[in-house]
Design an enzyme around this catalytic site. Structure first.
Site, short mmCIF file in Angstrom:
data_model
loop_
_atom_site.label_atom_id
_atom_site.label_comp_id
_atom_site.label_asym_id
_atom_site.label_seq_id
_atom_site.Cartn_x
_atom_site.Cartn_y
_atom_site.Cartn_z
N SER A 1 7.67 0.63 0.21
CA SER A 1 6.44 0.51 0.07
C SER A 1 5.89 2.19 0.08
O SER A 1 6.80 3.19 0.55
CB SER A 1 5.69 0.17 1.48
OG SER A 1 4.41 0.48 1.48
N TYR B 1 5.37 -1.38 10.34
CA TYR B 1 5.39 -1.68 8.98
C TYR B 1 6.29 -0.53 8.35
O TYR B 1 7.30 -0.87 7.66
CB TYR B 1 4.06 -1.95 8.40
CG TYR B 1 4.28 -2.20 6.83
CD1 TYR B 1 4.63 -3.53 6.43
CD2 TYR B 1 3.91 -1.24 5.89
CE1 TYR B 1 4.57 -3.72 5.01
CE2 TYR B 1 3.93 -1.77 4.53
CZ TYR B 1 4.19 -2.92 4.28
OH TYR B 1 4.33 -3.40 2.84
N1 LIG Z 1 0.60 -5.60 -1.49
C1 LIG Z 1 0.71 -4.45 -1.28
O1 LIG Z 1 -0.16 -3.79 -1.44
C2 LIG Z 1 2.18 -3.76 -0.99
C3 LIG Z 1 2.40 -2.71 -0.73
C4 LIG Z 1 3.59 -1.94 -0.64
C5 LIG Z 1 4.64 -2.88 -0.49
N2 LIG Z 1 4.51 -4.31 -0.41
C6 LIG Z 1 5.51 -4.95 -0.18
O2 LIG Z 1 5.78 -5.99 -1.09
C7 LIG Z 1 6.41 -7.14 -0.72
C8 LIG Z 1 5.68 -8.49 -1.36
O3 LIG Z 1 4.43 -8.56 -0.60
P1 LIG Z 1 2.98 -8.89 -1.25
O4 LIG Z 1 1.97 -7.79 -0.97
O5 LIG Z 1 3.50 -9.49 -2.68
O6 LIG Z 1 2.75 -10.05 -0.21
P2 LIG Z 1 2.51 -11.77 -0.32
O7 LIG Z 1 2.46 -12.18 1.07
O8 LIG Z 1 1.52 -12.16 -1.56
O9 LIG Z 1 4.07 -11.99 -0.81
C9 LIG Z 1 5.12 -12.00 0.11
C10 LIG Z 1 5.96 -13.23 0.17
O10 LIG Z 1 6.84 -13.13 0.94
C11 LIG Z 1 7.19 -14.42 1.49
N3 LIG Z 1 7.69 -14.11 3.01
C12 LIG Z 1 7.26 -13.68 3.91
N4 LIG Z 1 7.96 -13.83 4.95
C13 LIG Z 1 9.20 -14.27 4.51
C14 LIG Z 1 10.24 -14.97 5.09
N5 LIG Z 1 10.47 -14.59 6.45
N6 LIG Z 1 11.37 -15.30 4.35
C15 LIG Z 1 11.14 -15.51 2.94
N7 LIG Z 1 9.83 -15.38 2.20
C16 LIG Z 1 8.67 -14.55 3.04
C17 LIG Z 1 5.54 -14.88 1.69
O11 LIG Z 1 5.71 -16.44 1.90
C18 LIG Z 1 5.24 -14.66 0.30
O12 LIG Z 1 5.19 -15.45 -0.81
C19 LIG Z 1 6.57 -6.97 0.56
O13 LIG Z 1 7.92 -6.45 1.24
C20 LIG Z 1 5.41 -6.04 1.13
O14 LIG Z 1 5.55 -5.22 2.23
C21 LIG Z 1 3.41 -4.87 -0.82
#
Ligand SMILES: NC(=O)c1ccc[n+]([C@@H]2O[C@H](COP(=O)([O-])OP(=O)(O)OC[C@H]3O[C@@H](n4cnc5c(N)ncnc54)[C@H](O)[C@@H]3O)[C@@H](O)[C@H]2O)c1
Length: 319
Positions: A153, A166
């Site tokens: 991130s 986080y």
């Molecule tokens: N959205 C943002 O702004 C952002 C920014 C930086 C990093 N991220 C990172 O991107 C990645 C994806 O997040 P996102 O924003 O798409 O969120 P999201 O919640 O839309 O997608 C995350 C997915 O991970 C799954 N998940 C959660 N815990 C799990 C587990 N224990 N085992 C298997 N699957 C699991 C959820 O069901 C979901 O489908 C994450 O690692 C998040 O930290 C997101």
């Protein structure tokens, strides 16, 4: 796109017919990456804890897409091995591991309890480790090369207050990725650390995924409920857009895949602050030679050379 590599020059310059295993691939960013890979002709395995999202995610990728879905909690190590078996049973070999599953768990450090820390680190960092231990030997064994993409991130690069649970995990993911890249180059396996800024996704609803085992000793549950009601800003980047950026980074075997130029100034200030804190003393040459192996990572130089020669062109910004 300007930073695509010529076929054959990087492990996954051509993903056609290759198989990607994407954790957390049923929503948000993971689904965006899946879509980009499917469009490019890859087979995709979507592994996600949210069973309710799996069928919908698969349907959204189109009837012709080569997609396998598997319910997986990335903290479940035997389950991870079974999911990898299922992926290989369907597609033969796994070439790309996208360690993307994550939960947005954070708040004031004084409120963080052990259940908050253990859940945050277990999914956001432990999930990446479990993916590596389970799938990396399988990629190495088939000898066709591959790519490890870890979702870190921007928070790992510009850590801010009220995000420790986080940020700690995301910084660990980044350091891990930087440390393994040189080792895996000899196996023709690339490593990319992906550091998105804000992206439209379901991450604010992470609280609904908190397992019962991590509920008793938590200081963040009320906060998670509030966060789950918050609307996603249309200003955040779309998951499909970042998915295309990740695909470009995979093809180019970029060490770092970034999305938001808005973070550059904050990153520079952080690195400058660190450098400005170095003791202003003469270098001890004898000591420098003795610890020479600690002083540099060739991967940084390679990435700098790659990016300086071929600057990243953002989609929509012209050629
Ligand atoms: N959205 C943002 O702004 C952002 C920014 C930086 C990093 N991220 C990172 O991107 C990645 C994806 O997040 P996102 O924003 O798409 O969120 P999201 O919640 O839309 O997608 C995350 C997915 O991970 C799954 N998940 C959660 N815990 C799990 C587990 N224990 N085992 C298997 N699957 C699991 C959820 O069901 C979901 O489908 C994450 O690692 C998040 O930290 C997101």
């Amino acid at each position: 796109m300007a930073h695509e590599a010529a076929p054959g020059t990087t492990p996954m310059a051509d993903v056609t017919g290759k198989t990607a295993f994407i954790t957390g691939g049923a929503n948000g960013i993971g689904l965006g990456i899946a879509r980009a890979l499917v469009k490019a002709g890859a087979n995709v395995v979507i592994a996600d804890i949210r069973e309710s999202s799996l069928a919908e995610a698969k349907a959204s990728l189109g009837a012709d897409a080569q997609v396998e879905t598997v319910q997986l909690d990335v903290t479940d190590r035997p389950g991870f091995a079974r999911a990898a078996d299922q992926a290989e049973a369907r597609f033969g070999k796994i070439h790309l591991l996208i360690g993307n599953a994550g939960v947005g768990i954070m708040g004031p450090i004084v409120d963080a309890r052990y259940d908050d820390w253990d859940w945050a680190m277990g999914v956001n960092f432990g999930g990446v480790i479990n993916g590596l231990v389970t799938i990396l030997p399988r990629i190495k064994a088939h000898g066709e090369g591959g790519q490890i993409v870890t979702t870190s991130s921007q928070s790992a690069l510009v850590p801010i207050s009220f995000s420790a649970t986080y940020t700690a995990a995301k910084a660990a993911v980044l350091g891990l990725s930087e440390a393994i890249r040189g080792e895996l180059a000899a196996e023709n396996i690339g490593v990319s650390a992906f550091m998105p800024g804000p992206v439209q996704s379901n991450i604010a609803m992470s609280g609904e995924l908190r397992p019962d085992a991590f509920k008793a000793d938590s200081g963040y549950r009320a906060r998670e409920e509030e966060l789950g009601k918050r609307a996603v800003s249309p200003l955040w980047m779309t998951a499909d857009e970042v998915g295309e950026r990740v695909l470009a980074g995979i093809r180019a075997n970029d060490l770092y895949i970034l999305t938001h130029p808005e973070f550059a100034a904050g990153m520079r200030t952080r690195f400058d602050a660190i450098l400005a804190s170095m003791p202003d003393e003469e270098i001890n040459q004898e000591r420098a030679e003795a610890i020479g192996f600690l002083l540099r990572n060739k991967e940084f130089e390679d990435q700098l050379a790659r990016r300086t020669a071929t600057p990243v062109t953002l989609p929509g910004a012209g050629a």
